[in-house]
Scaffold this motif. Structure first.
Motif, mmCIF file in Angstrom:
data_model
loop_
_atom_site.group_PDB
_atom_site.id
_atom_site.type_symbol
_atom_site.label_atom_id
_atom_site.label_comp_id
_atom_site.label_asym_id
_atom_site.label_seq_id
_atom_site.Cartn_x
_atom_site.Cartn_y
_atom_site.Cartn_z
ATOM 1 N N PHE A 87 0.836 -1.202 0.000
ATOM 2 C CA PHE A 87 0.000 0.000 0.000
ATOM 3 C C PHE A 87 0.872 1.253 0.000
ATOM 4 O O PHE A 87 0.645 2.180 -0.787
ATOM 5 C CB PHE A 87 -0.925 -0.025 1.224
ATOM 6 C CG PHE A 87 -1.995 1.023 1.196
ATOM 7 C CD1 PHE A 87 -3.141 0.852 0.427
ATOM 8 C CD2 PHE A 87 -1.881 2.172 1.955
ATOM 9 C CE1 PHE A 87 -4.143 1.817 0.400
ATOM 10 C CE2 PHE A 87 -2.869 3.145 1.945
ATOM 11 C CZ PHE A 87 -4.006 2.964 1.163
ATOM 12 N N ALA A 88 1.886 1.274 0.841
ATOM 13 C CA ALA A 88 2.790 2.428 0.906
ATOM 14 C C ALA A 88 3.508 2.626 -0.430
ATOM 15 O O ALA A 88 3.643 3.762 -0.907
ATOM 16 C CB ALA A 88 3.794 2.248 2.047
ATOM 17 N N LEU A 89 3.961 1.532 -1.050
ATOM 18 C CA LEU A 89 4.634 1.626 -2.346
ATOM 19 C C LEU A 89 3.684 2.181 -3.403
ATOM 20 O O LEU A 89 4.075 3.036 -4.205
ATOM 21 C CB LEU A 89 5.162 0.252 -2.780
ATOM 22 C CG LEU A 89 5.793 0.186 -4.169
ATOM 23 C CD1 LEU A 89 6.983 1.142 -4.287
ATOM 24 C CD2 LEU A 89 6.189 -1.241 -4.499
ATOM 25 N N ALA A 90 2.454 1.709 -3.417
ATOM 26 C CA ALA A 90 1.481 2.203 -4.406
ATOM 27 C C ALA A 90 1.281 3.712 -4.254
ATOM 28 O O ALA A 90 1.269 4.443 -5.247
ATOM 29 C CB ALA A 90 0.156 1.459 -4.258
ATOM 30 N N LEU A 91 1.146 4.185 -3.015
ATOM 31 C CA LEU A 91 0.956 5.629 -2.798
ATOM 32 C C LEU A 91 2.183 6.416 -3.225
ATOM 33 O O LEU A 91 2.056 7.472 -3.860
ATOM 34 C CB LEU A 91 0.611 5.909 -1.337
ATOM 35 C CG LEU A 91 -0.717 5.318 -0.831
ATOM 36 C CD1 LEU A 91 -0.964 5.749 0.609
ATOM 37 C CD2 LEU A 91 -1.876 5.675 -1.730
ATOM 38 N N ARG A 92 3.373 5.921 -2.905
ATOM 39 C CA ARG A 92 4.611 6.592 -3.338
ATOM 40 C C ARG A 92 4.732 6.611 -4.860
ATOM 41 O O ARG A 92 5.351 7.504 -5.435
ATOM 42 C CB ARG A 92 5.845 5.898 -2.756
ATOM 43 C CG ARG A 92 6.106 6.172 -1.310
ATOM 44 C CD ARG A 92 7.519 5.740 -0.873
ATOM 45 N NE ARG A 92 7.887 4.403 -1.277
ATOM 46 C CZ ARG A 92 7.632 3.284 -0.579
ATOM 47 N NH1 ARG A 92 6.977 3.342 0.571
ATOM 48 N NH2 ARG A 92 8.030 2.108 -1.025
ATOM 49 N N SER A 93 4.132 5.624 -5.529
ATOM 50 C CA SER A 93 4.236 5.488 -6.979
ATOM 51 C C SER A 93 3.197 6.304 -7.734
ATOM 52 O O SER A 93 3.208 6.338 -8.958
ATOM 53 C CB SER A 93 4.104 4.010 -7.367
ATOM 54 O OG SER A 93 5.141 3.262 -6.755
ATOM 55 N N GLY A 94 2.270 6.942 -7.008
ATOM 56 C CA GLY A 94 1.289 7.794 -7.657
ATOM 57 C C GLY A 94 -0.151 7.348 -7.529
ATOM 58 O O GLY A 94 -1.035 7.949 -8.141
ATOM 59 N N ALA A 95 -0.420 6.314 -6.757
ATOM 60 C CA ALA A 95 -1.800 5.867 -6.547
ATOM 61 C C ALA A 95 -2.537 6.837 -5.631
ATOM 62 O O ALA A 95 -1.922 7.577 -4.862
ATOM 63 C CB ALA A 95 -1.813 4.473 -5.920
ATOM 64 N N SER A 96 -3.857 6.793 -5.698
ATOM 65 C CA SER A 96 -4.707 7.581 -4.795
ATOM 66 C C SER A 96 -5.247 6.646 -3.713
ATOM 67 O O SER A 96 -5.777 5.576 -4.021
ATOM 68 C CB SER A 96 -5.896 8.174 -5.550
ATOM 69 O OG SER A 96 -5.455 9.028 -6.565
ATOM 70 N N GLU A 97 -5.130 7.081 -2.488
ATOM 71 C CA GLU A 97 -5.635 6.278 -1.373
ATOM 72 C C GLU A 97 -7.157 6.289 -1.373
ATOM 73 O O GLU A 97 -7.781 7.347 -1.436
ATOM 74 C CB GLU A 97 -5.129 6.855 -0.049
ATOM 75 C CG GLU A 97 -5.624 6.116 1.161
ATOM 76 C CD GLU A 97 -5.131 6.728 2.459
ATOM 77 O OE1 GLU A 97 -5.939 6.815 3.395
ATOM 78 O OE2 GLU A 97 -3.945 7.122 2.521
ATOM 79 N N LEU A 98 -7.753 5.118 -1.309
ATOM 80 C CA LEU A 98 -9.201 5.005 -1.174
ATOM 81 C C LEU A 98 -9.573 4.599 0.248
ATOM 82 O O LEU A 98 -10.483 5.159 0.832
ATOM 83 C CB LEU A 98 -9.765 3.984 -2.172
ATOM 84 C CG LEU A 98 -9.525 4.306 -3.643
ATOM 85 C CD1 LEU A 98 -10.086 3.203 -4.525
ATOM 86 C CD2 LEU A 98 -10.110 5.655 -4.015
ATOM 87 N N LYS A 99 -8.860 3.599 0.790
ATOM 88 C CA LYS A 99 -9.119 3.146 2.152
ATOM 89 C C LYS A 99 -7.834 2.551 2.717
ATOM 90 O O LYS A 99 -7.273 1.609 2.153
ATOM 91 C CB LYS A 99 -10.224 2.088 2.155
ATOM 92 C CG LYS A 99 -10.574 1.586 3.548
ATOM 93 C CD LYS A 99 -11.645 0.509 3.482
ATOM 94 C CE LYS A 99 -11.118 -0.720 4.182
ATOM 95 N NZ LYS A 99 -11.941 -1.889 4.036
ATOM 96 N N GLN A 100 -7.367 3.120 3.810
ATOM 97 C CA GLN A 100 -6.182 2.597 4.494
ATOM 98 C C GLN A 100 -6.409 1.129 4.861
ATOM 99 O O GLN A 100 -7.525 0.755 5.211
ATOM 100 C CB GLN A 100 -5.945 3.355 5.804
ATOM 101 C CG GLN A 100 -5.193 4.639 5.692
ATOM 102 C CD GLN A 100 -3.696 4.414 5.577
ATOM 103 O OE1 GLN A 100 -3.133 3.448 6.092
ATOM 104 N NE2 GLN A 100 -3.042 5.314 4.887
ATOM 105 N N PRO A 101 -5.368 0.287 4.789
ATOM 106 C CA PRO A 101 -5.539 -1.089 5.239
ATOM 107 C C PRO A 101 -5.990 -1.130 6.702
ATOM 108 O O PRO A 101 -5.502 -0.356 7.534
ATOM 109 C CB PRO A 101 -4.136 -1.682 5.081
ATOM 110 C CG PRO A 101 -3.497 -0.858 4.007
ATOM 111 C CD PRO A 101 -4.027 0.535 4.238
ATOM 112 N N GLU A 102 -6.944 -2.017 6.961
ATOM 113 C CA GLU A 102 -7.481 -2.166 8.317
ATOM 114 C C GLU A 102 -8.092 -3.553 8.466
ATOM 115 O O GLU A 102 -8.384 -4.230 7.469
ATOM 116 C CB GLU A 102 -8.547 -1.106 8.595
ATOM 117 C CG GLU A 102 -9.757 -1.209 7.707
ATOM 118 C CD GLU A 102 -10.799 -0.122 7.944
ATOM 119 O OE1 GLU A 102 -11.965 -0.365 7.609
ATOM 120 O OE2 GLU A 102 -10.455 0.959 8.454
#
Length: 152
Positions: A87-102
């Motif tokens: 998840f962190a890699l995806a965000l660093r790569s330009g993804a948009s966060e929809l829902k933090q892992p939980e």
């Protein structure tokens, strides 16, 4: 041959070069492809990236607006730490966060992001499934009486 299969997933993208850069930043390696499409070898099938207008034309719907986000692509991980790292890699790569892992209601752990074209990816740890070393899943067979309990 079983009809219950998918052999290729193709995502329509607004900017193929941007999409290629995003998936490269995730560590995905493209296989040799014509310039108007990008293919990535996944376990058992390829993923293709294809321009939205070209995809609509290929479908015989040249003027159709193609949407995104109405389905989810998923990657499973053997543990929560793997989900968090991806998840962190995806965000660093330009993804948009929809829902933090939980932790989720079904007993697992998951989060969602959208790639630069809005395609939704779920990253999950399912403690009831086994993620094999090659990334494939082993899903246990349901017990014969499992359906009877839910029918009551």
């Amino acid at each position: 041959m079983t009809p219950q299969r998918v052999n290729l997933i193709t995502l329509g993208v607004a900017d193929l070069n941007r999409a290629r850069a995003f998936y490269a930043a995730l560590g995905w390696e493209a296989i040799e492809s014509p310039p108007e499409v990008a293919f990535y070898r996944m376990h058992g099938m390829p993923l293709g990236l294809f321009g939205l207008a070209d995809l609509a034309a290929d479908q015989g719907r040249a003027d159709a607006p193609l949407g995104t986000g109405a389905m989810t692509l998923a990657q499973n991980f053997p543990d929560r730490a793997g989900v968090d790292a991806a998840f962190a890699l995806a965000l660093r790569s330009g993804a948009s966060e929809l829902k933090q892992p939980e932790a989720v209601f079904w007993g697992g752990y998951s989060g969602y992001y959208a790639d630069p074209d809005g395609h939704v990816w779920e990253l999950a740890h399912n403690p009831f499934w086994v993620v094999n070393d090659d990334g494939s899943l082993t899903i246990p067979e349901a017990s014969p009486d499992a359906g009877a309990a839910s029918a009551e």
